[in-house]
Design an enzyme around this catalytic site. Structure first.
Site, PDB file in Angstrom:
ATOM      1  N   HIS A  81       1.972   4.550  -2.917  1.00 37.82           N
ATOM      2  CA  HIS A  81       2.159   5.989  -2.713  1.00 37.82           C
ATOM      3  C   HIS A  81       3.571   6.410  -3.131  1.00 37.82           C
ATOM      4  O   HIS A  81       3.759   7.402  -3.847  1.00 37.82           O
ATOM      5  CB  HIS A  81       1.973   6.350  -1.238  1.00 37.82           C
ATOM      6  CG  HIS A  81       0.582   6.167  -0.719  1.00 37.82           C
ATOM      7  ND1 HIS A  81      -0.537   6.647  -1.372  1.00 37.82           N
ATOM      8  CD2 HIS A  81       0.125   5.566   0.419  1.00 37.82           C
ATOM      9  CE1 HIS A  81      -1.618   6.354  -0.657  1.00 37.82           C
ATOM     10  NE2 HIS A  81      -1.246   5.696   0.416  1.00 37.82           N
TER      11      HIS A  81
ATOM     12  N   HIS B 278       0.842  -1.206   0.000  1.00 32.34           N
ATOM     13  CA  HIS B 278       0.000   0.000   0.000  1.00 32.34           C
ATOM     14  C   HIS B 278       0.874   1.251   0.000  1.00 32.34           C
ATOM     15  O   HIS B 278       0.695   2.150  -0.845  1.00 32.34           O
ATOM     16  CB  HIS B 278      -0.895  -0.012   1.244  1.00 32.34           C
ATOM     17  CG  HIS B 278      -1.761   1.203   1.380  1.00 32.34           C
ATOM     18  ND1 HIS B 278      -3.084   1.220   1.009  1.00 32.34           N
ATOM     19  CD2 HIS B 278      -1.491   2.457   1.850  1.00 32.34           C
ATOM     20  CE1 HIS B 278      -3.586   2.429   1.234  1.00 32.34           C
ATOM     21  NE2 HIS B 278      -2.636   3.184   1.746  1.00 32.34           N
ATOM     22  N   GLU B 279       1.825   1.295   0.915  1.00 28.66           N
ATOM     23  CA  GLU B 279       2.691   2.471   0.993  1.00 28.66           C
ATOM     24  C   GLU B 279       3.625   2.549  -0.216  1.00 28.66           C
ATOM     25  O   GLU B 279       3.987   3.653  -0.652  1.00 28.66           O
ATOM     26  CB  GLU B 279       3.502   2.433   2.291  1.00 28.66           C
ATOM     27  CG  GLU B 279       2.655   2.456   3.561  1.00 28.66           C
ATOM     28  CD  GLU B 279       1.724   3.650   3.624  1.00 28.66           C
ATOM     29  OE1 GLU B 279       2.070   4.717   3.088  1.00 28.66           O
ATOM     30  OE2 GLU B 279       0.633   3.515   4.217  1.00 28.66           O
TER      31      GLU B 279
END
Length: 377
Positions: free
Chosen positions: A29, A25-26
């Site tokens: 980003h 998920h990170e």
């Protein structure tokens, strides 16, 4: 006999589920941020005090925090909750300022924020697509072969040969569609559109209830219709079709999550059914004990869940940021920093309250409160 996977297996399974999903998920980003030229100061898995970390040649600190219940990427210039320009940001040299999050256009900032949930959905798509290639896709037509005596379907007058077309207006193509709709709606009233003998009938009924208990002692209250299909139809899925099948299955799981949230909000399901990290840890251990296929399938569901939750328009979540970026795009100027700051404070309060609630539910499901009551009594 009730079985338990053991504390060590539960902890390992939980870390194997949550750790990689948070990282990916990170990473979503981070990668999109790098694509747009934004420098990342910190990439953290977990919150709180750093227990281990390294700094790469770009100056990004990659670290692990002691509380493995989330993570974050802190981009250069991210100096306030609203990620808006400040006096400190304006004082930066132009070349440094151009590498900050605030310097990017609204659509670029939105893309960076959305990349985290998108990464979670991509993980699920890969897993579900792989399952489809290996195991095929169930496509048993929603045609009734048998009606169970004294069941909800029997009381409503369903017959062998009936084809169920929709449930409360939602299209039903396969028995899987019907099962997904029914299982989460015990005791609810539903209207089925049924094709019979060239005519379409509207059949109202109340979904029945079945109580199931698994080998770990967990009890589930499930909706049941009381119809059976003929021989199951499993269709082979090739590599080209796999993404389409995975996308369809991801959409079906998302629909169930939206339905479940709506049922809790409207009071049709108790708030006590909401679970948190402790419950996820428990199920992680149980699924790992059930074998690799069950465990990997559980990872796909949790990944979809993380993507869905993060897209909710709640300040402090990715969806909250995207909501403000949408307003900025419509208004042609950012929402005032003071408004955003108060919104994020409120969002933090909501999230902390929700965390307390689900933790209370988790401990309740483990029987802690009954045990304490017994000690006091």
């Amino acid at each position: 006999m009730t079985q338990y996977p053991g504390l060590l297996l539960t902890v390992i399974a939980f870390l194997l589920v949550i750790g990689p999903l948070i990282f990916l998920h990170e990473l979503g980003h981070y990668l999109v941020g790098r694509w747009f030229g934004v420098r990342a100061d910190v990439f953290s898995i977990g919150f709180g005090r750093e227990i281990f970390g390294i700094t790469d040649r770009r100056g990004t600190r990659w670290k692990f925090g002691w509380l493995p219940l989330g993570g974050y990427v802190r981009f250069a210039g991210d100096m306030n909750p609203a990620s808006q320009p400040s006096a400190e940001w304006l004082a930066l040299p132009p070349d440094e300022r151009n590498q900050t999050f605030q310097s990017k256009s609204v659509w670029q900032r939105a893309a960076i924020v959305a990349a985290g949930p998108v990464a979670n959905f991509l993980v699920a798509l890969v897993i579900l697509g792989g399952f489809a290639v290996v195991h095929g896709e169930p496509r048993t037509p929603a045609v009734v072969d048998q009606v169970v005596a004294q069941s909800a379907a029997d009381r409503a007058g369903l017959r062998s040969g009936d084809r169920i077309l929709s449930a409360n207006g939602r299209t039903v193509d396969t028995f899987g569609d019907l099962a997904r709709y029914v299982v989460s709606r015990p005791d609810e009233q539903v209207a089925l559109d049924v094709a019979r003998g060239g005519a379409t009938l509207n059949v109202p009924l109340e979904i029945g209830v079945r109580i199931e208990r698994d080998r770990f002692g967990n009890e589930y209250r499930l909706g049941v219709l009381g119809v059976r299909s003929a021989q199951p139809v499993i269709v082979p899925v090739g590599l080209i079709e796999a993404p389409v099948v995975a996308f369809r299955q991801t959409g079906a799981i998302l629909q169930m999550m939206v339905d479940g949230l709506g049922q809790i909000i409207t009071g049709r399901r108790p708030v006590s059914e909401m679970g948190g990290p402790l419950r996820i840890a428990q199920i992680s251990g149980e699924q790992m004990a059930g074998g690799l296929t069950a465990f990997v399938g559980f990872i796909a569901i949790i990944s979809i869940n993380l993507g869905f939750i993060n897209l909710l328009p709640v300040p402090m979540l990715d969806g909250g940021h995207l909501f403000f970026y949408a307003l900025e795009a419509i208004r042609r100027r950012p929402v005032e920093a003071r408004v955003q700051e108060w919104a994020y404070r409120s969002g933090l309060l909501v999230l902390l309250s929700l965390m307390l609630l689900v933790t209370f539910n988790d401990l309740s499901s483990f029987g802690l409160w009954r045990g304490l009551a017994g000690l006091i009594g």
